[in-house]
Scaffold this motif. Structure first.
Motif, PDB file in Angstrom:
ATOM      1  N   UNK A 196      -1.649  -7.430  18.228  1.00  0.00           N
ATOM      2  CA  UNK A 196      -2.800  -6.880  18.921  1.00  0.00           C
ATOM      3  C   UNK A 196      -3.233  -7.519  20.054  1.00  0.00           C
ATOM      4  N   UNK A 230      -6.647  -2.886  15.130  1.00  0.00           N
ATOM      5  CA  UNK A 230      -6.502  -3.784  13.815  1.00  0.00           C
ATOM      6  C   UNK A 230      -7.671  -3.521  12.824  1.00  0.00           C
ATOM      7  N   UNK A 231      -8.613  -3.017  13.452  1.00  0.00           N
ATOM      8  CA  UNK A 231     -10.107  -2.693  12.398  1.00  0.00           C
ATOM      9  C   UNK A 231      -9.596  -1.444  11.645  1.00  0.00           C
ATOM     10  N   UNK A 249      -7.825   1.411   6.533  1.00  0.00           N
ATOM     11  CA  UNK A 249      -6.761   2.231   5.741  1.00  0.00           C
ATOM     12  C   UNK A 249      -6.093   1.327   4.728  1.00  0.00           C
ATOM     13  N   UNK A 262       0.768  -1.102  -0.035  1.00  0.00           N
ATOM     14  CA  UNK A 262       0.322   0.105  -0.005  1.00  0.00           C
ATOM     15  C   UNK A 262       0.895   1.338   0.028  1.00  0.00           C
ATOM     16  N   UNK A 307       3.745   0.385   8.425  1.00  0.00           N
ATOM     17  CA  UNK A 307       2.435  -0.176   8.537  1.00  0.00           C
ATOM     18  C   UNK A 307       2.294  -1.484   7.321  1.00  0.00           C
ATOM     19  N   UNK A 310      -0.299  -8.631  11.484  1.00  0.00           N
ATOM     20  CA  UNK A 310      -0.798  -7.505  12.546  1.00  0.00           C
ATOM     21  C   UNK A 310      -1.315  -8.155  13.525  1.00  0.00           C
ATOM     22  N   UNK A 337      -6.741  -0.131  11.092  1.00  0.00           N
ATOM     23  CA  UNK A 337      -5.756  -0.369  10.346  1.00  0.00           C
ATOM     24  C   UNK A 337      -6.115  -0.912   8.781  1.00  0.00           C
ATOM     25  N   UNK A 338      -6.983  -1.805   9.045  1.00  0.00           N
ATOM     26  CA  UNK A 338      -7.512  -2.691   7.963  1.00  0.00           C
ATOM     27  C   UNK A 338      -8.327  -1.821   7.137  1.00  0.00           C
ATOM     28  N   UNK A 347       0.595   3.954   2.639  1.00  0.00           N
ATOM     29  CA  UNK A 347       0.843   3.606   3.987  1.00  0.00           C
ATOM     30  C   UNK A 347       2.275   3.755   4.173  1.00  0.00           C
ATOM     31  N   UNK A 356      -7.920  -6.751  19.524  1.00  0.00           N
ATOM     32  CA  UNK A 356      -7.939  -5.788  18.551  1.00  0.00           C
ATOM     33  C   UNK A 356      -7.440  -4.666  18.500  1.00  0.00           C
ATOM     34  N   UNK A 357      -6.616  -4.133  19.759  1.00  0.00           N
ATOM     35  CA  UNK A 357      -5.788  -2.830  19.782  1.00  0.00           C
ATOM     36  C   UNK A 357      -4.340  -3.257  19.514  1.00  0.00           C
ATOM     37  N   UNK A 358      -3.987  -2.354  18.784  1.00  0.00           N
ATOM     38  CA  UNK A 358      -2.652  -2.687  18.510  1.00  0.00           C
ATOM     39  C   UNK A 358      -1.703  -1.933  19.561  1.00  0.00           C
TER      40      UNK A 358
END
Lengths: 517, 425
Positions: free
Chosen positions: A375, B292-293, B298, A357, A364, A371, B295-296, A360, A378-380
């Motif tokens: 995480x 992560x959501x 983007x 991408x 990223x 990823x 980021x996905x 980005x 769901x939190x990075x």
């Protein structure tokens, strides 16, 4: 004899940023012959034809073009078409939802004051279709007829422009045997009518069959031109000319430590995603061992990328059948997530479209496939993420001012390292690297090879797809050849010469049958 | 280390210069939009003799624009992923209609208005599931799905709210009309000697508002310092200390001034709707930057193919985006209905366009992949301030619309031209 040339191209030089695509190419075509151009992927065949037809306008190259006795400086395709030079590209340039007749006269409409004369359009279309032997209603939409017939529509379109020199780029690559036969017959018929044809083809059998003269191009230079009527002209002779690229890439010293089998594919068959009848990969069998670097060689359209992508989450193709085994266990790789879960990674040949991408950041991109490791619920964990990116930047020597820079700002070689970092971070067992050094400079190539060696030494299996035979011979422990969707051979490093590979890469089904008989 | 290739770094600039320029280039856009907002506020402050800065006008500004801020949060993510949602205005009318109809028709729902609010939110999710299904799984372009939704839900709204339904519980009306209770008392205004008696600027401060404002400032300072520290730990380039101090100073001062003015409001303290919007902004900033959501989203917007080949479940992302948009449309519907004190079928007219315009003015890329919550919020405020300032000066609504149209066009043109110049293709 010289007056009998319809075309002479002298000392053609064409450069793209960083690449000399054509160097002092000289090319002569006799009036009324079928002239074949052979060469490996990227040898410069298509570029030469684009120079001739004005796709690359006069001024963007140096050298002389003399056509029908006059020097030419074509600025656009229209200029060359006005003189009777028509090029039919590999990717057909038809408008799918217009009718056959509309396509034949597209840009060249039978019209008065902008109003189309439909009666004339249809009548002339019927005539032209008769000439190319296509018995279809000219009002059918192009999308509703097969690829073979579309090819004939392209030729009818060329005839409508009073073509004198017809250029066909890989005309039979997408056709089945019957359609190919028909097309070759049509080319002979056109030759009788005095139309000259230039044909770019990988199918050496066809060239033996139909061409009067063959020119071989390698690395942007003309290697030789010879008459096909000579006594010693064989497929081997053409192959010898095509291969033999200089071995100017340097490769790191590498002693393979090959372990047990890690990946096996059995009877892998893939059909075209839209044309479900067409077989793209035909019953392929292949194994990769731990610590081994395996090559996959094949000419354009052989089905290499298609094989890889169908394996990687079925991201290409339809009607896929066959079995995949990982460490002897049968696995399913129907989605990308499944494939990644089973330890597969696929770095695409087209970095910009499928690999990165570009808007980005480097960071990223590096973490995009792995990823979930960073995480929690769901939190990075952003600190850890920055650390991961930083580690790979150092480890793979990615040259960037910071990992927060958009990936699009990096050079090709560094972008490729970002792609590799992304996949290495998923900790795969098997990496499929599709043209891993395409479009990057010699120094960066060396670094990529060193990374590949390191990955293999850490016990991973590597499958490298490449158009550059010296590269495959330089890095691989074993090389499979693919021709027309079929695996035609597997050579060890010791046995893998460019000639031997090319012979297998150009082997067609008939020849195979002969050798088995 | 020996460099096998002997290559020079093949990036545009040497590391230092490139890093600095890259950081500034990125932030310039953010600062630019903020600066534009400040300039517009100053312009109107002068032009309206300071009237736009009156506590009551600030209060109204928040109340009037809450719906855009809320919708723009969802729209931002939808646009980043490369979609669009044209239906949100109709969805606002439809859900507002259903909630209003429940409370208007049935005594039970009238008194249990918070349950009706719950029904509204649930309905928002259902609407989101409906549209997300068509976009993500049937793969109909969002433009078409939500164009259909625009007609569908406007029609349903007209059926449900065939007549205006007004007269709701006090509690429901407080959502958009009320303030936080003043349980901490007032603090004397140390500057009130500067103002004439009875001037709106000479009022005492509502302590709850002050505390909230100061807490907000503290939160921003702490998160900035912490992220800076962790970036330094990982040897990442950070903005210079001076830039950071100036930036924090400006933001802090702005929040403090707003807080001070709001706390002098005669109607009373912090609007509840500001708390709702503030919480949502915080949540969505977090979602877009830290999950992560996010980021996905983007990744899908920047390069859908690459995202797919990296194992991102693109259809799932698309689906959830529309579910989320439905939920936020429901929140906007409740705020709108509460503010109007009535459910009408014509509610939410052009809301989708306001939300979309906010995102674009705030620097969201038309082609997807780029955009920030902060930007979209500032974009929405620019539109809001324009509306209010022009209204105070008595400029008619038609001229206002024309001006907003031009602002939108210029903002996007500026964005595209500057991007082309910086050469990120």
């Amino acid at each position: 004899m010289a007056d009998n040339h319809i075309l002479e191209m002298r000392d053609i030089n064409k450069e793209f940023p960083g690449v000399k695509a054509l160097q002092n190419v000289t090319f002569q075509v006799f009036n009324g012959e079928i002239h074949a151009i052979c060469g490996e992927n990227g040898a410069g065949k298509s570029t030469l034809m684009k120079v001739l037809s004005g796709v690359h306008p006069a001024g963007s190259y140096t050298g002389e073009i003399v056509y029908a006795g006059e020097p030419c400086h074509f600025k656009t395709i229209r200029d060359s078409e006005r003189r009777g030079i028509v090029i039919i590209h590999q990717e057909l340039a038809l408008s799918p939802y217009l009718s056959i007749a509309e396509n034949i006269f597209l840009g060249n409409e039978r019209a008065k004051a902008g109003i189309i004369d439909w009666r004339k359009t249809t009548a002339q279309a019927v005539d032209l279709l008769e000439q190319v032997g296509l018995h279809e209603n000219p009002n059918l939409r192009v999308v509703d007829i097969g690829v073979g017939k579309q090819q004939l529509v392209e030729i009818a379109k060329a005839l409508s422009k009073d073509v004198k020199l017809l250029i066909l780029d890989e005309p039979t690559a997408a056709l089945n045997d019957d359609d190919s036969e028909h097309l070759l017959a049509l080319m002979r018929q056109l030759r009788e009518q005095g139309i000259t044809c230039i044909m770019i083809s990988h199918k050496l059998g066809e060239i033996m069959d139909i061409a009067d003269t063959t020119t071989i191009i390698r690395d942007g230079r003309t290697i030789e031109t010879f008459s096909m009527r000579g006594p010693d002209v064989t497929v081997d002779r053409i192959i010898r000319g095509m291969v033999g690229r200089p071995l100017d890439n340097r490769f790191p010293e590498h002693e393979p430590k090959i372990g047990p089998e890690i990946l096996r594919i059995e009877d892998w068959t893939v059909h075209h995603p839209i044309d479900n009848e067409r077989v793209i990969v035909d019953g392929a069998n292949l194994t990769v061992n731990a610590g081994e670097i395996v090559g996959l060689a094949g000419l354009m359209g052989a089905g290499r990328t298609e094989l890889a992508m169908s394996l990687f989450g079925q991201t290409y193709g339809s009607g896929i059948s066959g079995a995949v085994y990982k460490n002897g266990q049968r696995i399913e790789t129907k989605t990308v997530t499944q494939a990644i879960h089973h330890g597969l990674a696929y770095a695409s040949e087209d970095r910009k479209r499928y690999g990165l991408n570009l808007i980005q950041t480097v960071k990223e991109n590096i973490t995009s496939a792995g990823l979930h490791q960073l995480a929690r619920a769901g939190v990075i964990e952003v600190d850890a993420e920055a650390g991961v990116a930083e580690t790979y930047r150092k480890d793979l020597n990615i040259r960037t001012p910071s990992v927060e820079v958009p990936a699009g700002k990096l050079s090709g070689g560094n972008q490729q390292k970002v792609v590799l970092a992304k996949w290495i971070y998923t900790d795969p067992d098997v990496l499929i690297l599709d043209e891993p050094t395409r479009g990057i400079d010699v120094g960066a190539k060396y670094e990529i090879y060193a990374i590949i060696d390191r990955l293999a030494d850490s016990g991973k299996g590597i499958l490298v797809i490449s158009s550059e035979l010296p590269e495959l011979i330089g890095v691989c422990d074993r090389i499979y050849t693919l021709s027309d969707g079929r695996i035609t051979g597997c050579l060890d490093r010791a046995a893998a010469t460019q000639e031997a590979l090319m012979r297998l890469m150009t082997q067609t089904t008939d020849e195979e049958a002969e050798t088995h008989a | 280390m020996t460099d096998q290739s002997g290559l020079m770094a093949a990036v545009d600039d040497s590391p230092k210069g490139g890093g600095l320029r890259a950081l500034l280039g990125e932030n310039l856009r953010q600062y630019g939009i903020m600066l534009a907002l400040v300039l517009i506020v100053i312009f109107f402050a002068v032009w309206t003799d300071g009237r736009i800065l009156m506590p009551n006008n600030l209060w109204t500004l928040v109340q009037q624009n809450a719906y855009v801020l809320i919708l723009a949060l969802g729209m931002l993510m939808v646009i980043i992923a490369g979609h669009i949602d044209l239906s949100v205005g109709s969805v606002v009318a439809f859900i507002g209609g259903v909630v209003g109809w429940l409370m208007f028709t049935y005594p039970f729902w009238h008194s249990h208005w918070y349950l009706a609010v719950g029904v509204g939110l649930g309905l928002g999710l259902i609407v989101g599931v409906w549209q997300g299904f068509w976009v993500a799984f049937v793969r109909i372009p969002a433009f078409v799905v939500t164009l259909a939704g625009m007609l569908l839900f406007r029609g349903l709204a007209q059926i449900v709210a065939s007549r205006t339904m007004a007269g709701f519980e006090h509690g429901f009306n407080q959502i958009a009309g009320g303030s936080l209770p003043n349980f901490l008392g007032f603090a004397a205004n140390p500057l009130n000697f500067l103002f004439k008696a009875g001037s709106p600027f000479g009022q005492d401060f509502d302590v709850v508002t002050l505390v909230l404002g100061l807490a907000g400032i503290a939160a921003i300072v702490i998160t900035t310092l912490r992220s800076r520290q962790s970036q330094l730990q990982h040897n990442l380039t950070v903005e210079s200390r001076t830039v950071m101090v100036i930036r924090l100073g400006v933001i802090g001062l702005a929040i403090f001034l707003i807080t001070a003015v709001l706390s002098m409001n005669l109607i009373g303290g912090t609007p509840i709707v500001l708390v709702i919007v503030g919480a949502l902004i915080f949540i969505y900033s977090f979602v877009t930057s830290r999950t992560t959501f996010g980021r996905h989203v983007y990744a899908v917007g920047g390069n859908r193919n690459a995202a797919l080949l990296s194992g991102v479940k693109t259809a799932r992302v698309d689906f959830l985006l529309f579910v989320n948009m439905g939920l936020l449309a429901a929140v906007a519907a409740i705020v709108t209905t509460s503010r109007a004190g009535a459910a009408v079928a014509a509610a939410g007219q052009n809301y989708e366009l306001d939300a979309i315009a906010s995102c674009f003015i705030g620097g969201t890329a038309v082609s997807g992949g780029i955009g920030k919550v902060g930007g979209a919020m500032v974009g929405a405020l620019i539109m809001g301030v324009l509306n209010m300032g022009l209204s105070i000066r008595g400029i008619d609504a038609n001229t206002q619309m024309a001006i907003k149209g031009l602002v939108l066009l210029l903002a996007v043109a500026f964005d595209l031209v500057s991007k082309r110049r910086s050469g990120v293709s």
